[in-house]
Design a protein around this motif. Sequence first.
Motif, short mmCIF file in Angstrom:
data_model
loop_
_atom_site.label_atom_id
_atom_site.label_comp_id
_atom_site.label_asym_id
_atom_site.label_seq_id
_atom_site.Cartn_x
_atom_site.Cartn_y
_atom_site.Cartn_z
N ALA A 707 18.55 -4.32 18.38
CA ALA A 707 19.35 -3.14 18.08
C ALA A 707 18.86 -1.93 18.88
N ALA A 708 17.53 -1.75 18.95
CA ALA A 708 17.00 -0.62 19.70
C ALA A 708 17.35 -0.73 21.18
N ARG A 709 17.22 -1.97 21.72
CA ARG A 709 17.56 -2.15 23.13
C ARG A 709 19.05 -1.88 23.37
N ALA A 710 19.89 -2.32 22.43
CA ALA A 710 21.33 -2.09 22.58
C ALA A 710 21.66 -0.60 22.59
N ARG A 711 20.98 0.18 21.71
CA ARG A 711 21.24 1.62 21.69
C ARG A 711 20.86 2.25 23.02
N SER A 712 19.73 1.84 23.57
CA SER A 712 19.25 2.42 24.83
C SER A 712 20.20 2.09 25.97
N LEU A 713 20.64 0.84 26.06
CA LEU A 713 21.54 0.44 27.14
C LEU A 713 22.88 1.16 27.04
N ALA A 714 23.40 1.28 25.82
CA ALA A 714 24.69 1.95 25.63
C ALA A 714 24.59 3.43 25.99
N ALA A 715 23.48 4.07 25.59
CA ALA A 715 23.33 5.50 25.88
C ALA A 715 23.28 5.75 27.37
N SER A 716 22.54 4.91 28.09
CA SER A 716 22.46 5.12 29.54
C SER A 716 23.81 4.90 30.23
N ARG A 717 24.58 3.92 29.75
CA ARG A 717 25.89 3.68 30.37
C ARG A 717 26.85 4.83 30.08
N LEU A 718 26.82 5.37 28.85
CA LEU A 718 27.70 6.49 28.53
C LEU A 718 27.36 7.71 29.36
N THR A 719 26.05 7.90 29.63
CA THR A 719 25.65 9.02 30.48
C THR A 719 26.21 8.84 31.89
N ALA A 720 26.12 7.60 32.38
CA ALA A 720 26.66 7.32 33.73
C ALA A 720 28.17 7.52 33.78
N TRP A 721 28.82 7.28 32.70
CA TRP A 721 30.29 7.45 32.66
C TRP A 721 30.70 8.89 32.31
N GLY A 722 29.73 9.73 32.02
CA GLY A 722 30.05 11.10 31.66
C GLY A 722 30.60 11.22 30.25
N LEU A 723 30.13 10.35 29.34
CA LEU A 723 30.63 10.36 27.97
C LEU A 723 29.49 10.65 26.99
N ASP A 724 28.65 11.63 27.35
CA ASP A 724 27.54 11.96 26.46
C ASP A 724 28.03 12.40 25.10
N GLU A 725 29.24 12.91 25.01
CA GLU A 725 29.77 13.36 23.73
C GLU A 725 29.90 12.22 22.73
N LEU A 726 30.01 10.99 23.26
CA LEU A 726 30.17 9.82 22.38
C LEU A 726 28.86 9.08 22.14
N ARG A 727 27.73 9.61 22.66
CA ARG A 727 26.49 8.85 22.57
C ARG A 727 26.08 8.60 21.11
N PHE A 728 26.08 9.63 20.29
CA PHE A 728 25.58 9.47 18.93
C PHE A 728 26.37 8.44 18.15
N THR A 729 27.72 8.61 18.15
CA THR A 729 28.54 7.67 17.39
C THR A 729 28.45 6.27 17.97
N THR A 730 28.39 6.16 19.30
CA THR A 730 28.35 4.83 19.91
C THR A 730 27.02 4.15 19.61
N GLU A 731 25.91 4.91 19.68
CA GLU A 731 24.62 4.31 19.36
C GLU A 731 24.61 3.79 17.92
N LEU A 732 25.20 4.57 17.00
CA LEU A 732 25.24 4.14 15.61
C LEU A 732 26.08 2.86 15.46
N ILE A 733 27.24 2.83 16.14
CA ILE A 733 28.12 1.65 16.06
C ILE A 733 27.42 0.43 16.64
N VAL A 734 26.83 0.57 17.81
CA VAL A 734 26.14 -0.55 18.46
C VAL A 734 25.00 -1.04 17.59
N SER A 735 24.25 -0.10 17.04
CA SER A 735 23.11 -0.48 16.21
C SER A 735 23.55 -1.29 15.00
#
Length: 824
Positions: A707-735
């Motif tokens: 779960a921790a690895r999934a949160r980290s990978l998702a956060a980095s991809r959202l940053t690359a896509w310019g979707l930092d606004e969705l990081r918190f909710t996406t990390e929670l969903i992925v986790s």
Amino acid sequence: MVTMDGPVTAFSEGPEDPFAVRRSASAVLDDRGAVVGWSERAEALLGYPAEETLGRHAAGLLVEPRDERVVMEAVAACVRGGGWFGVVPLRHRDGRRVEVGCRVRAIVRDGGHREWFLVGAPADEVIQWETDRSVLDGLFGRSPIGLSVHAPDLTILRVNRAIAKFSGMPVEQHRGLRLSDFLIQRDTDTVEGQLREVLETGRSSVFAEQPCVLRRDPGRELVVSVSAFRMHDPAGRILGVTQTIEDVTDRHRARRRLALLNEASARIGTTLDVTETARELARVAAPDLADRVSVDLLEPVTRGEEPLQDMTGPLRRAAVLTVPPEVADLMHPAGRTMDVPPGTVQARCLAERKPVLDSGPQGPAASLSMEPERTGPAPGPDTHSLLVVPLVARGLVLGLLSLWRSRRLEPFEEDDVTLAEEFASRAAVCIDNARRYTQQHQTALTLQHSLLPHTVPRHPAVEVAHLYLPADAAAGVGGDWFDVIPLSGLRVALVVGDVVGHGIHAAATMGRLRAAVHTLANLDLTPDEVLSHLDDLVDRLAAEQEPTDDLSRQVVGATCLYAVYDPVSQHCALARAGHPPPALVTPDGRARLLDLPAGPPLGLGGLPYESAELSLAEGSLLALYTDGLVQAGDRGTDERDVDERVADLCAALTGPARALEETCGAVRAALLYDHPTDDVALLVARTRVLAEEKVTTWELSAEATAAARARSLAASRLTAWGLDELRFTTELIVSELVTNAFRYGGGPITLRLIRDRHLICEVSDTSSTSPHLRRARSTDEGGRGLFLVAQLTERWGTRYTREGKTIWTEQALPAVRQERSPRL
């Protein structure tokens, strides 16, 4: 003794007269009955030479004792009348009994003594001659059939009394006249032409029916049956021509009316179209019954609606026919709507619901009000008779049949009214059937259109276009349908189906199947599973149908093709249930039909379906269609014709690069040159592939740190896509999703993020356990994960694969996020 009727006229010199001097036997008796004269013909007839008869008493010589009473009666009649004519039995010299026809006449000699002159001939010749003379006398004196004798120049030599009744002149005044003195010139030319042909060829004419108009009665047309034969003398010289003339007007009209009724039965009601049925009625009525015909229907009838009981207008002209055609300019054209002013013949007919005949001396003036913008009489200045008949069916007045006469001389009569009523009655039933069918057809069309998709959704996986053509009115509304259904993970389902039969029942069944397909598609089932569930549904629908008679139920069946395309993997899965296989055009322009397992049609029950899988290159063209496309028109439906039409389909699909709407147009032009007899549905889809930079996939080990690895990978991809606004909710969903996969699943875990118009998050594992949403109690330590996921996403769901399951979520991107009501 046989006594002949008729006057006592001996010495007739007619060519067939058996008493002619050159043919008959003759004798002279004195006042005492002794023979004083005996001719050679008498010797030839009775065998006695003159020397054996002269001076002897005729009775004793020529009469058998048994015949004396008969002879004495003849003698007594002769003495009383001064002459006699009849048949007497006489004795031949060889003892034979001979029947002789005799004419007797008294002759007074010089000195005042009286003698009797007898002329005789064989009785059979005399009887035959008298019969012929009686027939001839009857033809000229008592026959109801006209007899006219003409010289070679066609002047009249003699006519009988029946002809005198025709002409209105005494018999003796006809001699020397010509036919033109009695008939109008048109009919004179026709009849004299026939007589000249008989004179020239010698071929008799028999029972030739000829219309004629007498000069003394120009307002009445007669129909006569004419027979003619040429006359010769014994030497073969042509003496002239004789014709018999019989008035067959009533018989001709009765036969014509019967023929019109038979024709009406065959020609009225061949279609279920209100306007065409009205035209058929007009074509039957003109020109045999009327010169001009119009069929006017109440406006609701033309729309397929039921008219009100007390409705009297307006009327829409459904058909008009005139003889000659150019006279139609004087009448309202077909398609025009007209009011019915009170007091007109048409208004009376609608109100009284019975025929109205207007044949006054001034013509049908009341009909003028039906043509208010006309400056002259309508519908023609020479119209002399108008008949208006209501079109009534099931107690409802549907419209009017109006009949005019102008070219025909005689006005309508009661028999014509009866015939027109029969026409109107038959046509009204057909029009009402067509009206009711139109109403049902419109209802079915409305239902069908409401159940079909009006537009197909735009989808990133495919570019689509469609073509839908309903069947012609005779076949009825069908149950073809098509659909484009968005699925999770940017996948899309392409569906085409065809319900058996036509009409409202087929349209309603189509709507139920289409709704079921949407429901099954949302479950993310594989194509073969979708068809299996549809098969069960169709089987249940068939069981629910009420029997159409004591033995059978309504037929419920369908065919279907279901395809799912994934733009990420370029994978396409297809299955069909008795449906034509789709056509595939590859990007390099090659076209072929896909070889898919056929599968049984829906509704047979218990038989399996198979899916076929293939990879589609970007830009591939997939064409799904119903069988109406390859079996349309009049070219037949055998295997050869279907193969030809499939080849035409592939050729139309492989044209030059163009918009898909133009491709559909090319298919229509190539295959649907005739109006289809079955519904046609065509769905064309060009595949797209999602760009690699929009998809990221990770394989995670099934361990506590997943779960921790999934949160980290998702956060980095959202940053690359310019979707930092969705990081918190996406990390929670992925986790939450990865944690559940680790806790309840097994094996490796796959995490995939897809960026399109939504941010899609997918977590896959090897477990087939179905997650479910529940509300945790305040004392529970867990159970809130999926509840939080549902609150943070727009949509979420589960789909199953052969390797396990995938839980997916969708979040709106910041630029397109919609305002949503808060959830509790």
